[in-house]
Design a protein around this motif. Structure first.
Motif, mmCIF file in Angstrom:
data_model
loop_
_atom_site.group_PDB
_atom_site.id
_atom_site.type_symbol
_atom_site.label_atom_id
_atom_site.label_comp_id
_atom_site.label_asym_id
_atom_site.label_seq_id
_atom_site.Cartn_x
_atom_site.Cartn_y
_atom_site.Cartn_z
ATOM 1 N N MET A 1 0.827 -1.212 0.000
ATOM 2 C CA MET A 1 0.000 0.000 0.000
ATOM 3 C C MET A 1 0.857 1.255 0.000
ATOM 4 S SD MET A 1 -2.917 -1.347 2.677
ATOM 5 C CE MET A 1 -3.913 0.138 2.741
ATOM 6 N N LEU A 2 1.930 1.253 0.781
ATOM 7 C CA LEU A 2 2.833 2.415 0.804
ATOM 8 C C LEU A 2 3.509 2.598 -0.547
ATOM 9 C CD1 LEU A 2 4.461 2.062 4.343
ATOM 10 C CD2 LEU A 2 2.916 3.863 3.572
ATOM 11 N N LEU A 3 3.958 1.507 -1.167
ATOM 12 C CA LEU A 3 4.557 1.605 -2.493
ATOM 13 C C LEU A 3 3.554 2.148 -3.509
ATOM 14 C CD1 LEU A 3 6.589 -1.743 -2.699
ATOM 15 C CD2 LEU A 3 7.509 0.571 -2.498
ATOM 16 N N SER A 4 2.319 1.687 -3.425
ATOM 17 C CA SER A 4 1.288 2.157 -4.340
ATOM 18 C C SER A 4 1.048 3.650 -4.186
ATOM 19 C CB SER A 4 -0.009 1.375 -4.098
ATOM 20 O OG SER A 4 -1.020 1.777 -4.994
ATOM 21 N N LEU A 5 1.017 4.105 -2.950
ATOM 22 C CA LEU A 5 0.759 5.526 -2.691
ATOM 23 C C LEU A 5 1.897 6.405 -3.193
ATOM 24 C CD1 LEU A 5 -1.099 7.621 -1.320
ATOM 25 C CD2 LEU A 5 0.156 7.217 0.794
ATOM 26 N N MET A 6 3.132 5.997 -2.942
ATOM 27 C CA MET A 6 4.277 6.820 -3.304
ATOM 28 C C MET A 6 4.548 6.820 -4.804
ATOM 29 S SD MET A 6 4.902 8.031 -0.416
ATOM 30 C CE MET A 6 6.269 9.043 -0.999
ATOM 31 N N LEU A 7 4.244 5.727 -5.497
ATOM 32 C CA LEU A 7 4.547 5.626 -6.922
ATOM 33 C C LEU A 7 3.370 6.008 -7.811
ATOM 34 C CD1 LEU A 7 6.551 2.259 -6.940
ATOM 35 C CD2 LEU A 7 7.454 4.587 -7.069
ATOM 36 N N LEU A 8 2.269 6.456 -7.226
ATOM 37 C CA LEU A 8 1.078 6.795 -8.013
ATOM 38 C C LEU A 8 1.359 7.816 -9.113
ATOM 39 C CD1 LEU A 8 -1.970 6.575 -8.519
ATOM 40 C CD2 LEU A 8 -2.298 8.298 -6.733
ATOM 41 N N PRO A 9 1.998 8.969 -8.829
ATOM 42 C CA PRO A 9 2.212 9.943 -9.914
ATOM 43 C C PRO A 9 3.189 9.457 -10.974
ATOM 44 C CG PRO A 9 3.391 10.628 -7.948
ATOM 45 C CD PRO A 9 2.539 9.461 -7.545
ATOM 46 N N VAL A 10 4.086 8.539 -10.622
ATOM 47 C CA VAL A 10 5.061 8.047 -11.592
ATOM 48 C C VAL A 10 4.384 7.175 -12.646
ATOM 49 C CG1 VAL A 10 7.140 6.645 -11.881
ATOM 50 C CG2 VAL A 10 6.916 8.160 -9.902
ATOM 51 N N PHE A 11 3.461 6.321 -12.214
ATOM 52 C CA PHE A 11 2.818 5.393 -13.140
ATOM 53 C C PHE A 11 1.534 5.955 -13.745
ATOM 54 C CE2 PHE A 11 5.582 2.607 -10.737
ATOM 55 C CZ PHE A 11 6.031 1.715 -11.697
ATOM 56 N N GLU A 12 1.003 7.021 -13.180
ATOM 57 C CA GLU A 12 -0.258 7.545 -13.699
ATOM 58 C C GLU A 12 -0.077 8.281 -15.019
ATOM 59 O OE1 GLU A 12 -4.294 9.309 -11.594
ATOM 60 O OE2 GLU A 12 -2.376 10.223 -11.115
ATOM 61 N N VAL A 13 1.164 8.507 -15.442
ATOM 62 C CA VAL A 13 1.376 9.167 -16.734
ATOM 63 C C VAL A 13 0.863 8.308 -17.880
ATOM 64 C CG1 VAL A 13 3.369 10.460 -15.916
ATOM 65 C CG2 VAL A 13 3.720 8.204 -16.902
ATOM 66 N N TYR B 1 -5.637 11.433 -10.229
ATOM 67 C CA TYR B 1 -5.631 11.197 -8.789
ATOM 68 C C TYR B 1 -4.294 11.579 -8.167
ATOM 69 C CZ TYR B 1 -10.068 8.716 -9.150
ATOM 70 O OH TYR B 1 -11.385 8.395 -9.340
ATOM 71 N N GLY B 2 -3.198 11.411 -8.907
ATOM 72 C CA GLY B 2 -1.903 11.803 -8.375
ATOM 73 C C GLY B 2 -1.797 13.288 -8.104
ATOM 74 N N ASP B 3 -2.537 14.100 -8.868
ATOM 75 C CA ASP B 3 -2.511 15.548 -8.650
ATOM 76 C C ASP B 3 -3.106 15.924 -7.298
ATOM 77 O OD1 ASP B 3 -1.545 15.443 -11.170
ATOM 78 O OD2 ASP B 3 -3.216 16.461 -12.141
ATOM 79 N N ARG B 4 -4.062 15.131 -6.824
ATOM 80 C CA ARG B 4 -4.717 15.460 -5.555
ATOM 81 C C ARG B 4 -3.775 15.277 -4.372
ATOM 82 N NH1 ARG B 4 -10.682 12.525 -6.077
ATOM 83 N NH2 ARG B 4 -11.209 13.328 -8.168
ATOM 84 N N ILE B 5 -2.772 14.435 -4.543
ATOM 85 C CA ILE B 5 -1.845 14.169 -3.443
ATOM 86 C C ILE B 5 -0.547 14.939 -3.614
ATOM 87 C CG2 ILE B 5 -0.583 12.374 -2.198
ATOM 88 C CD1 ILE B 5 -2.662 10.378 -3.105
ATOM 89 N N PHE B 6 0.011 14.877 -4.825
ATOM 90 C CA PHE B 6 1.343 15.436 -5.045
ATOM 91 C C PHE B 6 1.330 16.775 -5.780
ATOM 92 C CE2 PHE B 6 1.757 10.858 -4.626
ATOM 93 C CZ PHE B 6 2.791 10.744 -3.719
ATOM 94 N N GLY B 7 0.166 17.235 -6.210
ATOM 95 C CA GLY B 7 0.041 18.563 -6.798
ATOM 96 C C GLY B 7 0.868 18.759 -8.056
ATOM 97 N N ALA B 8 1.677 19.834 -8.065
ATOM 98 C CA ALA B 8 2.433 20.217 -9.253
ATOM 99 C C ALA B 8 3.463 19.166 -9.648
ATOM 100 C CB ALA B 8 3.121 21.557 -9.019
ATOM 101 N N LEU B 9 3.960 18.399 -8.697
ATOM 102 C CA LEU B 9 4.950 17.374 -9.015
ATOM 103 C C LEU B 9 4.383 16.358 -9.988
ATOM 104 C CD1 LEU B 9 7.657 15.935 -8.584
ATOM 105 C CD2 LEU B 9 6.636 14.809 -6.580
ATOM 106 N N ALA B 10 3.165 15.924 -9.755
ATOM 107 C CA ALA B 10 2.540 14.949 -10.655
ATOM 108 C C ALA B 10 2.304 15.559 -12.032
ATOM 109 C CB ALA B 10 1.227 14.447 -10.061
ATOM 110 N N THR B 11 1.889 16.825 -12.078
ATOM 111 C CA THR B 11 1.669 17.486 -13.367
ATOM 112 C C THR B 11 2.964 17.624 -14.146
ATOM 113 O OG1 THR B 11 -0.158 18.719 -12.345
ATOM 114 C CG2 THR B 11 0.664 19.509 -14.467
ATOM 115 N N GLN B 12 4.029 17.974 -13.472
ATOM 116 C CA GLN B 12 5.316 18.140 -14.145
ATOM 117 C C GLN B 12 5.842 16.822 -14.702
ATOM 118 O OE1 GLN B 12 7.839 19.963 -11.222
ATOM 119 N NE2 GLN B 12 6.704 21.908 -11.210
#
Length: 554
Positions: free
Chosen positions: A284-296, A306-317
């Motif tokens: 679960m922790l791995l899933s949470l932390m790697l969400l913006p990396v794989f959501e591309v 969904y990654g934007d809701r947690i990591f904001g601009a980092l996920a968008t970038q």
């Protein structure tokens, strides 16, 4: 494993009263489940293969399956995505579409195979692992209901990956006009298949109640897929059930592994592996932390990632950075490796795999009290049946009780499936031309104007005769760009028509003029990360409470 039994009513409850389920509280639930289980389930088979003592012997005995093929898949994905557009005969967009189509075919079979594996596991726990006839019925039901009928539902909903690029070329235009008939026929086929499998299960002397629940749960999920406006509802249940089941199986599988004699890292991982709750938390922790990396790699046209809701601009970038091709290659590679390794680590026909997964299929993970209880009531043993003749009498299952149980389960399946079928709209006789009363226009984004995106297309809209709401929208003719298609579908899905004025309408759309859209209002950021963290915290508290109760019981 029976998560569909509680997921289905929960999903329907959260979406009740909302014309668009994606704007209901169901979206929040799916956000939490995606953040906590999506990537974790994808990495679960990789974790079993390379981070457990249970499968260390298999790595040495079967290097091609566990080492060589994953390396070839990874190298192939990076070789397709990293070269520039002019380096290969296909552009990067063409390569992406091709791999997405292959991935869709693989994931459809992968989901159906998991249902077959779950039914096989229940069959094994009911002491019927060697029953060839039941195994054939399980494979037939999983591949037909969980594979073919789901593919049909995706085609009717226009939800197949890049459907306009391949599926729409195979089917004539009349399939659209016959949509309601196809849905009805598919529902009848689903009910017939489910009833046959349930009757076959109840006719055995050692029928399993969990297997019955799993069969009914799978039928309900497929029934939701065949409803005209339930694509998001089905997506939530179908994917969440798969993720939860994969994570749970991975947590139990290495629980009986041997203790390593050397290596600090190996001993640390062993302490995790023998505690299923610890493996679940890690995934679960791995899933949470790697969400913006794989959501591309997510094929999402509108809305917020969904990654934007947690990591904001980092996920968008990450989605707009120069590393996009690398992240796409990584995402597809992990997906294909997951399909391969999932089949390898749960290949129970291999004696070495069964020995490695004895924490899942053996008696090591079963508490002593349950083991003793299973031995006392092991009615497959003639000596046990003789000792318990006061309980079982002269016959294992009386014919009258068997008929009564068969009728009860058949009625249960009929109610579950027919209640879904009853909600499918049928075309009215002597329909009037559809009269639109609410017509929001498609949104044309500023970045599309800079890219010069234009195109023409036709949207087919399906209308509920009683309410006038749109129950389905699909591209009858694509604009040639998936982003423009997504904007058109999002807008026309919100249209409203005067009730009783038509069941379907074709709406032409043209993105030619590029008006400047009004400046969007920035919504106040919400601490969305609190939701998955609260779920993690609640899970941890529940684990601590259970462990404390067990210690007090001792």
């Amino acid at each position: 494993m029976l998560s569909a039994i509680w997921l289905a009513p929960l999903v329907l409850l959260l979406a009740h009263g909302y014309s668009n389920p994606e704007s209901s509280p169901l979206d929040l639930l799916y956000f939490g489940l995606t953040a906590l289980f999506w990537i974790g389930h994808r990495l679960s088979s990789t974790y079993l293969a390379y981070c457990t003592e249970a499968y260390r012997l298999l790595l040495r005995e079967q290097p091609i399956r566990f080492i060589v093929l994953p390396m070839i898949i990874t190298a192939g994905c990076f070789a397709l995505f990293l070269p520039a557009d002019s380096a290969l005969p296909w552009t990067r967009e063409g390569r992406l579409i091709g791999l997405a189509i292959i991935d869709y075919a693989c994931v459809t079979y992968h989901f159906a195979a998991q249902h077959f594996g779950a039914l096989s596991l229940y069959r094994s726990r009911a002491d019927r692992g060697s029953c060839i006839q039941t195994r054939r019925w399980d494979r037939f039901f999983a591949l037909t209901a969980g594979g073919v009928l789901v593919f049909v539902a995706d085609i009717l909903a226009g939800a197949v990956a890049y459907q306009d690029q391949w599926v729409d070329r195979w089917f004539p235009a009349w399939i659209v006009s016959a949509e309601n008939g196809i849905r009805g026929g598919a529902m009848l086929a689903l009910f017939a298949i489910t009833a046959i499998v349930l009757v076959a299960e109840l006719r055995t002397s050692q029928w399993s109640l969990p297997r019955i629940f799993y069969i009914v749960g799978l039928a309900v999920m497929v029934g939701l897929a065949l409803r005209p406006r339930s694509l998001f509802l089905f997506l939530v249940i179908w994917t969440s059930q798969h993720w939860i089941l994969a994570t749970g199986l991975a947590s139990q599988t290495p629980s009986a592994e041997p203790t390593p004699t050397t290596g600090i890292v190996r001993r640390f991982l062993h302490r995790l592996n023998v505690r299923p709750w610890a493996v679940v938390l890690l995934l679960m922790l791995l899933s949470l932390m790697l969400l913006p990396v794989f959501e591309v790699e997510a094929n999402r046209e509108t809305g917020t990632y969904y990654g934007d809701r947690i990591f904001g601009a980092l996920a968008t970038q990450l989605r707009t950075s120069t590393w996009l091709s690398v992240l796409l290659a990584l995402g597809f590679a992990t997906g294909f490796i997951h399909y391969l390794l999932d089949r390898s680590v749960y290949r129970m026909s291999d004696p070495q795999v069964r020995a490695a997964a004895r924490g899942l299929v053996g008696n090591a993970s079963i508490p002593r009290r349950k083991l003793i209880r299973g031995s006392v009531y092991r009615m497959s043993d003639p000596q046990v049946r003789a000792a318990a003749r006061g309980l079982v009498g002269n016959a294992s299952i009386p014919r009258r009780k068997l008929i009564r149980a068969s009728a009860l389960v058949s009625v249960l399946a009929l109610v579950c499936v027919s209640s879904l079928h009853a909600q499918i709209g049928t075309p009215a006789v002597a329909q009037q031309p559809p009269k639109a009363i609410y017509t929001p226009k498609p949104v044309y984004r500023p970045e599309w104007a800079k890219q010069g995106l234009t195109g023409k297309g036709v949207v087919l809209v399906t209308i509920d005769q009683q309410t006038g709401k749109v129950t389905g929208a699909r591209m009858l003719q694509s604009t040639g760009n998936k982003q423009l298609d997504g904007a058109a579908l999002e807008a026309y899905s919100q249209w409203r028509f005067q009730p009783g004025t038509g069941s379907q309408v074709k709406i032409p759309i043209e993105f030619a003029s590029r008006p400047k859209p009004p400046a969007p209002k920035r919504a106040a950021s919400q601490p969305a990360i609190l939701y998955p963290l609260l779920i993690l915290l609640g899970f941890g508290v529940a684990v601590i409470a259970m462990r404390t109760r067990r210690r007090n019981a001792r």
